[in-house]
Design an enzyme around this catalytic site. Structure first.
Site, PDB file in Angstrom:
ATOM      1  N   HIS A 156       0.833  -1.203   0.000  1.00  0.00           N
ATOM      2  CA  HIS A 156       0.000   0.000   0.000  1.00  0.00           C
ATOM      3  C   HIS A 156       0.873   1.261   0.000  1.00  0.00           C
ATOM      4  CE1 HIS A 156      -2.884  -2.758   2.392  1.00  0.00           C
ATOM      5  NE2 HIS A 156      -3.390  -2.642   1.179  1.00  0.00           N
ATOM      6  N   LYS A 183     -15.211  -8.436   4.656  1.00  0.00           N
ATOM      7  CA  LYS A 183     -14.036  -8.718   5.496  1.00  0.00           C
ATOM      8  C   LYS A 183     -14.310  -8.448   6.969  1.00  0.00           C
ATOM      9  CE  LYS A 183     -10.660  -7.649   1.869  1.00  0.00           C
ATOM     10  NZ  LYS A 183      -9.683  -6.658   1.381  1.00  0.00           N
ATOM     11  N   ARG A 220      -2.479  -6.144  -8.300  1.00  0.00           N
ATOM     12  CA  ARG A 220      -1.364  -7.076  -8.102  1.00  0.00           C
ATOM     13  C   ARG A 220      -1.264  -8.110  -9.206  1.00  0.00           C
ATOM     14  NH1 ARG A 220      -3.140  -8.120  -2.092  1.00  0.00           N
ATOM     15  NH2 ARG A 220      -4.993  -8.279  -3.368  1.00  0.00           N
ATOM     16  N   SER A 237      -2.789  -7.637   3.047  1.00  0.00           N
ATOM     17  CA  SER A 237      -2.945  -7.574   4.505  1.00  0.00           C
ATOM     18  C   SER A 237      -3.338  -8.949   5.036  1.00  0.00           C
ATOM     19  CB  SER A 237      -4.020  -6.558   4.881  1.00  0.00           C
ATOM     20  OG  SER A 237      -3.691  -5.291   4.378  1.00  0.00           O
TER      21      SER A 237
HETATM   22  O1  PNS Z   1      -8.898  -3.027   0.298  1.00  0.00           O
HETATM   23  P1  PNS Z   1     -10.203  -3.551  -0.211  1.00  0.00           P
HETATM   24  O2  PNS Z   1     -10.933  -4.300   0.885  1.00  0.00           O
HETATM   25  O3  PNS Z   1     -10.066  -4.352  -1.469  1.00  0.00           O
HETATM   26  O4  PNS Z   1     -11.071  -2.264  -0.586  1.00  0.00           O
HETATM   27  C1  PNS Z   1     -12.386  -2.407  -1.045  1.00  0.00           C
HETATM   28  C2  PNS Z   1     -13.133  -1.082  -0.847  1.00  0.00           C
HETATM   29  C3  PNS Z   1     -13.130  -0.711   0.632  1.00  0.00           C
HETATM   30  C4  PNS Z   1     -12.438   0.001  -1.640  1.00  0.00           C
HETATM   31  C5  PNS Z   1     -14.586  -1.256  -1.346  1.00  0.00           C
HETATM   32  O5  PNS Z   1     -15.204  -2.267  -0.628  1.00  0.00           O
HETATM   33  C6  PNS Z   1     -15.379   0.027  -1.226  1.00  0.00           C
HETATM   34  O6  PNS Z   1     -15.281   0.884  -2.077  1.00  0.00           O
HETATM   35  N1  PNS Z   1     -16.161   0.169  -0.118  1.00  0.00           N
HETATM   36  C7  PNS Z   1     -16.948   1.357   0.119  1.00  0.00           C
HETATM   37  C8  PNS Z   1     -18.446   1.084  -0.121  1.00  0.00           C
HETATM   38  C9  PNS Z   1     -18.755   1.137  -1.612  1.00  0.00           C
HETATM   39  O7  PNS Z   1     -18.778   2.168  -2.247  1.00  0.00           O
HETATM   40  N2  PNS Z   1     -19.009  -0.058  -2.178  1.00  0.00           N
HETATM   41  C10 PNS Z   1     -19.292  -0.226  -3.582  1.00  0.00           C
HETATM   42  C11 PNS Z   1     -18.021  -0.332  -4.385  1.00  0.00           C
HETATM   43  S1  PNS Z   1     -18.387  -0.670  -6.052  1.00  0.00           S
END
Ligand code: PNS
Length: 164
Positions: free
Chosen positions: A18, A42, A91, A129
């Site tokens: 990150h 998660k 990745r 993570s």
């Molecule tokens: O690090 P991650 O868990 O892959 O990140 C995913 C994240 C947090 C970016 C995604 O779940 C997100 O954008 N969450 C916020 C809620 C939202 O807008 N969800 C719809 C995404 S299309």
């Protein structure tokens, strides 16, 4: 015009992978907002406040980076702060389908922002993570994956869980 990018993620906790993405994004945009977000799929090890504190520690040398917390839809946040881009690290092929789906959904919800994928550095290809937490939980050495302060936080969290 100031170009603002939002860099969202769970960051549970932040890793060298990150940090590499934050550094590179900070060189590309005028301002980068690292956005600690909820991923309903998660179960986090750290609270959002703990994750923010750890990110603050590892980005203190990045002048144009700020950290915020998201309690809602990413697309709404991006619109509200006037950001032009959502930056994500990519990745491997295994990330692609999930990231592509989110990028398309966010584009539909807020067409004025682009999702920009930065390919991860080769040394961080395998790093996540979840992998770091799993290695730590089984007694492995995670010192090459996260900064020392983060490693200590993970180890003490695991020790506390094991006491219960
Ligand atoms: O690090 P991650 O868990 O892959 O990140 C995913 C994240 C947090 C970016 C995604 O779940 C997100 O954008 N969450 C916020 C809620 C939202 O807008 N969800 C719809 C995404 S299309």
């Amino acid at each position: 015009m100031r170009r603002i990018a939002v860099c969202p993620g769970s960051f549970d906790p932040v890793t060298y992978g990150h940090i590499d993405i934050f550094n590179r994004a900070s060189g590309l945009f005028d301002k980068v907002i690292i956005l600690v977000s909820s991923n309903l799929a998660k179960q986090p090890m750290f609270t959002p406040t703990e994750r923010i504190k750890m990110i603050m520690d590892v980005t203190s040398d990045m002048d144009n980076v700020v950290i915020d917390i998201l309690d809602g839809l990413l697309a709404d946040y991006v619109r509200d702060v006037g950001a032009c881009a959502i930056v994500k690290g990519l990745r491997a092929v295994s990330d692609f389908e999930y990231e592509f789906q989110m990028a398309l959904a966010n584009k539909k919800l807020y067409p004025d922002a682009e999702t920009v994928f930065l390919t991860t550095s080769t040394e961080n290809m395998y790093l996540s993570s979840s992998v770091v937490k799993q290695i730590a939980a089984f007694g492995g050495d995670i010192s090459s994956f996260v900064p020392d302060a983060i490693r200590e936080n993970i180890m003490s969290r695991i020790a506390n869980v094991n006491k219960i």
